[in-house]
Design a protein around this motif. Structure first.
Motif, PDB file in Angstrom:
ATOM      1  N   THR A  63       0.930  -1.215  -0.117  1.00 27.56           N
ATOM      2  CA  THR A  63       0.200   0.374  -0.479  1.00 27.56           C
ATOM      3  C   THR A  63       1.083   1.532   0.043  1.00 27.56           C
ATOM      4  O   THR A  63       0.083   2.424  -0.091  1.00 27.56           O
ATOM      5  N   PRO A  85       0.483   6.276  -1.807  1.00 22.78           N
ATOM      6  CA  PRO A  85      -0.190   6.183  -0.881  1.00 22.78           C
ATOM      7  C   PRO A  85      -1.632   5.969  -1.735  1.00 22.78           C
ATOM      8  O   PRO A  85      -2.290   5.473  -2.230  1.00 22.78           O
ATOM      9  N   ALA A  89      -4.456   4.146  -3.846  1.00 24.39           N
ATOM     10  CA  ALA A  89      -5.634   4.117  -2.989  1.00 24.39           C
ATOM     11  C   ALA A  89      -6.877   4.620  -4.228  1.00 24.39           C
ATOM     12  O   ALA A  89      -7.917   3.819  -4.753  1.00 24.39           O
ATOM     13  N   MET A  93      -6.821  -0.352  -4.458  1.00 24.12           N
ATOM     14  CA  MET A  93      -6.631  -0.803  -3.147  1.00 24.12           C
ATOM     15  C   MET A  93      -6.949   0.005  -2.611  1.00 24.12           C
ATOM     16  O   MET A  93      -5.981   0.565  -2.161  1.00 24.12           O
ATOM     17  N   ARG A  95      -6.716  -0.549   2.577  1.00 23.89           N
ATOM     18  CA  ARG A  95      -6.338  -1.484   3.495  1.00 23.89           C
ATOM     19  C   ARG A  95      -7.008  -0.561   4.667  1.00 23.89           C
ATOM     20  O   ARG A  95      -7.530   0.326   4.846  1.00 23.89           O
TER      21      ARG A  95
END
Length: 283
Positions: A63, A85, A89, A93, A95
């Motif tokens: 990530t 990051p 996102a 993706m 988390r």
């Protein structure tokens, strides 16, 4: 060859996430050592291993909270090794974290509305009236219903029992409409009732998306995961379905001293299912 998918069964779904030769060093200490990982679309894939095996470091690399020392990461066929990051996102993706990360003094519904703001393009317009979010109410309630929290919509998040807070985190993660969800210890600290509820929630939210999870509770791993990758000392030790990895002598040896018989028994013990004592139990 770097960037090429590893061979798989002809009936396997295509990969959504791949790493090749992934390495992370910290001043000479190798935390992740040459990890090749293939996560296939539509699967619930578990990353397991003894404490210190490199699981969370792997998550942080995927990530982009950490930069790899060497190796490549590909998401949906694109090289994201050096991506930021937020860019990862936005590509789909998303988390969760081991520690509960809800806004404690907002209502349950408002937590979800904050996550949904991206749909309005007003994520950073903090000076605007809260009424600008009213158009998100219907979708927020749909998401809360999907995780069994619709009756708690007006409750302040800090007042939720621990298991319900984890369900709220799932709802806020779903609000970002991820293709791939990375769940870090989703049942940590839970009693049996909470674990069972969260297992069912994960199965429900896995529809039409992929899940990669770090998890210590072998009841969860055995019950819902399609594929399991075992890490030890930062490297891949074994991979396969639960029956395959639980019978692997190298895996059992790696867990020695960590209740290996309990971890890989057919009926996990209380110590296995609740590795961290639960401080709150959902009624």
């Amino acid at each position: 060859m770097q960037g090429q998918p590893l061979p798989g069964d002809a009936h396997d779904p295509p990969p959504i996430l791949e790493t090749r030769g992934l390495v992370k060093e910290f001043r000479g200490f190798i935390a992740v050592n040459g990890v090749d990982l293939t996560v296939r679309r539509g699967h619930i894939h578990a990353l397991i291993g003894p404490n210190g095996a490199g699981k969370t470091t792997c998550f942080n690399l995927l990530t982009k909270f950490l930069e790899p020392t060497r190796g490549t990461i590909r998401f949906k066929g694109e090289d994201i090794t050096r991506a930021a990051p937020q860019a990862v996102a936005r590509r789909g993706m998303v988390r969760s974290f081991q520690i509960s990360s809800v806004f404690p003094h907002l209502s349950v519904r408002d937590n979800v509305r904050v996550a949904l703001q991206r749909e309005l393009g007003t994520s950073f317009h903090f000076w605007k009236s809260g009424r600008t979010l009213d158009s998100l109410d219907a979708r927020a309630m749909e998401l809360l219903e999907s995780v069994g929290l619709e009756k708690f919509a007006t409750m302040v998040a800090v007042e939720l029992p621990y298991g319900r807070k984890r369900a709220l985190e799932l709802a806020t993660t779903l609000a970002l409409d991820p293709e791939l969800m990375l769940l870090d210890e989703p049942t940590q600290g839970m009693g049996h009732e909470d674990v069972d509820r969260v297992m069912e929630l994960i199965k429900q939210v896995s529809a039409n998306r992929t899940i990669l999870m770090v998890e210590h509770n072998m009841k969860v791993v055995a019950g819902i995961c399609d594929r399991i990758t075992v890490l030890a000392r930062g490297a891949v030790l074994a991979e396969g379905d639960y029956a395959t990895v639980s019978a692997n002598p190298a895996v059992i040896e790696a867990y020695m001293g960590a209740e290996s018989e309990d971890l890989f028994g057919e009926e996990p013990t209380q110590a296995t299912s609740t590795r961290v004592p639960a401080t709150e139990v959902v009624s």
